[in-house]
Motif scaffolding. Sequence first.
Motif, PDB file in Angstrom:
ATOM      1  N   LEU A  73       0.535   0.578  -4.277  1.00 53.31           N
ATOM      2  CA  LEU A  73      -0.809   0.883  -4.765  1.00 53.31           C
ATOM      3  C   LEU A  73      -1.511   1.849  -3.814  1.00 53.31           C
ATOM      4  CD1 LEU A  73      -2.078  -2.647  -5.919  1.00 53.31           C
ATOM      5  CD2 LEU A  73      -1.188  -0.776  -7.328  1.00 53.31           C
ATOM      6  N   PRO A  74      -2.252   2.797  -4.375  1.00 53.96           N
ATOM      7  CA  PRO A  74      -2.978   3.732  -3.515  1.00 53.96           C
ATOM      8  C   PRO A  74      -4.014   3.017  -2.660  1.00 53.96           C
ATOM      9  CG  PRO A  74      -3.472   4.121  -5.851  1.00 53.96           C
ATOM     10  CD  PRO A  74      -2.414   3.069  -5.801  1.00 53.96           C
ATOM     11  N   GLY A 114       0.850  -1.189   0.000  1.00 49.41           N
ATOM     12  CA  GLY A 114       0.000   0.000   0.000  1.00 49.41           C
ATOM     13  C   GLY A 114       0.884   1.236   0.000  1.00 49.41           C
ATOM     14  N   ASP A 115       0.377   2.341  -0.533  1.00 54.11           N
ATOM     15  CA  ASP A 115       1.249   3.522  -0.665  1.00 54.11           C
ATOM     16  C   ASP A 115       1.514   4.223   0.673  1.00 54.11           C
ATOM     17  OD1 ASP A 115      -1.175   4.791  -0.353  1.00 54.11           O
ATOM     18  OD2 ASP A 115      -1.072   5.905  -2.250  1.00 54.11           O
ATOM     19  N   ASP A 116       0.930   3.692   1.753  1.00 50.03           N
ATOM     20  CA  ASP A 116       1.344   4.183   3.078  1.00 50.03           C
ATOM     21  C   ASP A 116       2.794   3.750   3.353  1.00 50.03           C
ATOM     22  OD1 ASP A 116      -0.141   1.755   2.903  1.00 50.03           O
ATOM     23  OD2 ASP A 116      -0.283   1.587   5.077  1.00 50.03           O
ATOM     24  N   TRP A 117       3.300   2.793   2.574  1.00 50.46           N
ATOM     25  CA  TRP A 117       4.679   2.315   2.696  1.00 50.46           C
ATOM     26  C   TRP A 117       5.565   2.859   1.571  1.00 50.46           C
ATOM     27  CZ3 TRP A 117       6.023  -0.476   6.956  1.00 50.46           C
ATOM     28  CH2 TRP A 117       4.991  -1.117   7.668  1.00 50.46           C
TER      29      TRP A 117
END
Length: 131
Positions: free
Chosen positions: A113-114, A94-97
Amino acid sequence: MSRTVITFGTFDVFHVGHLRVLERAAALGDHLVVGVSADALNLRKKGRTPVFSERERIEIVSALRVVDEVFVEESLELKRDYVLEHAADVLVMGDDWAGRFDELSDVCEVVYLPRTPAISTTAIIEHIADL
Ligand code: CTP
């Protein structure tokens, strides 16, 4: 040649954000492998055990049409080993990473990925607790 995609998560209190990230990860290849984080890993990192046990979370994730293989992720620090062990061509996070796994780009493609907006396991738990 077949393309293997690997991704990781807790997938506790399974929600549509989880489903969508797994569907989008699956669409990047032919074979989707999912590392579901161990209860002990969650306790260590988040200070609480998930609502659903690792056995239950694995049962749910394994039942999804887009998922081909599931294993228990015992440590966050073993991503490289898991990628190599499963011969993954693509790592999806995930784009939090975002940026955090770029160091693995010598062994696989790394894709962020968003996230699906406005939903998370934590928000669901807090919402229910507030009712
Ligand atoms: N995910 C997503 N969209 C969301 C929530 C999660 O795409 N709205 C993705 C994460 O980026 C990750 C996977 O789902 O790739 C598993 O995330 P996980 O941490 O298990 O779910 P969260 O709902 O974010 O859990 P928490 O609130 O406990 O952090």
